[in-house]
Design an enzyme around this catalytic site. Structure first.
Site, PDB file in Angstrom:
ATOM      1  N   MET A  43       0.864  -1.192   0.000  1.00  0.00           N
ATOM      2  CA  MET A  43       0.000   0.000   0.000  1.00  0.00           C
ATOM      3  C   MET A  43       0.904   1.247   0.000  1.00  0.00           C
ATOM      4  O   MET A  43       1.872   1.246   0.752  1.00  0.00           O
ATOM      5  CB  MET A  43      -0.841  -0.014   1.289  1.00  0.00           C
ATOM      6  CG  MET A  43      -2.248   0.483   1.113  1.00  0.00           C
ATOM      7  SD  MET A  43      -2.342   2.210   1.568  1.00  0.00           S
ATOM      8  CE  MET A  43      -1.657   2.220   3.227  1.00  0.00           C
ATOM      9  N   PRO A  44       0.633   2.251  -0.791  1.00  0.00           N
ATOM     10  CA  PRO A  44      -0.391   2.381  -1.828  1.00  0.00           C
ATOM     11  C   PRO A  44      -0.183   1.448  -3.035  1.00  0.00           C
ATOM     12  O   PRO A  44       0.923   0.941  -3.252  1.00  0.00           O
ATOM     13  CB  PRO A  44      -0.244   3.848  -2.266  1.00  0.00           C
ATOM     14  CG  PRO A  44       0.471   4.538  -1.179  1.00  0.00           C
ATOM     15  CD  PRO A  44       1.376   3.500  -0.602  1.00  0.00           C
TER      16      PRO A  44
END
Lengths: 61, 61, 61, 61, 61, 61
Positions: free
Chosen positions: D1-2
């Site tokens: 993540m992202p």
């Protein structure tokens, strides 16, 4: 903007795809009040072994 | 509905993909309270040169 | 990897969503031969006025 | 993540793609305050007959 | 073109998002040989109850 | 099938969205040779702070 993605099984002809993006673009312009030149259309094609309804792929039917 | 997309590296066999859509559909039915025939599964495959973790593509490792 | 996106109408409870990600993750592990800790699940919820079948939104039916 | 998805026309070289994921990952790290090893980048390539602006596909221009 | 989607947990400040789109756009320009004005960035935010790794949602940890 | 996603800035009225899905569905039917009842349309709305062109978000202009 808007950005339109059309996901469908492979197999349509180039003429069909050409007409598809024209008509879809027109439909979006008229209803979403967007200038035609701003409308973007992406076509994404799927193969029958990568698409399943009810747990069964189209290639297995 | 629901619509499930499974994105993974290419390389699984047809038997694996067939089992994948069956099991995932079953899991969604049971937990989201959706009729089996309404569940749609899309498989999207990536190649190693189009997937990177930590800034490095799998094809560069 | 794999990355699984489940797109469905809003309205499921937190318990249903919790069970959904557990069962879907398990289904993917078993069939795609992926370690459990690598499986990622995203839930995307739609509202009835943003989802249409046959040209009619669910909110208009 | 992202998770970052870069959708672009096919035709970039492997060197360009390699640099792209490196630079994009770095940009995301610095600004979103995410550890580099958590940033994931997907490249998706389009062909000119599947991409239209203003109702006209690039392959028809 | 290119079209970049950054999917991440909600919680970043407006300043972080502003910097994110600037830096990512710059990174794409430099490496994919695209004019800056053509690069499009979408931010998609997830909540912790809609994102799971290893079968467990972040909201359940 | 086909599955159509229309991504656009928030702010359209319900009447506009209703007309949008009707017209887009019709456009897809006619050109892709698909039965109307099989066409699915998703609307995804973006806010101005999550959409950038040329490195600048609409909310910063």
């Amino acid at each position: 903007m808007p950005y339109v993605t059309v996901k469908m099984l492979e197999g349509r002809t180039e003429e069909q795809k050409k007409a598809l993006v024209e008509k879809v673009t027109q439909a979006v312009c008229e209803t979403a009040n967007a200038p035609k030149e701003n409308v973007v259309v992406f076509i994404e094609e799927m193969s029958k072994n990568h698409y399943a309804v009810g747990g069964k792929r189209l290639s297995d039917q």
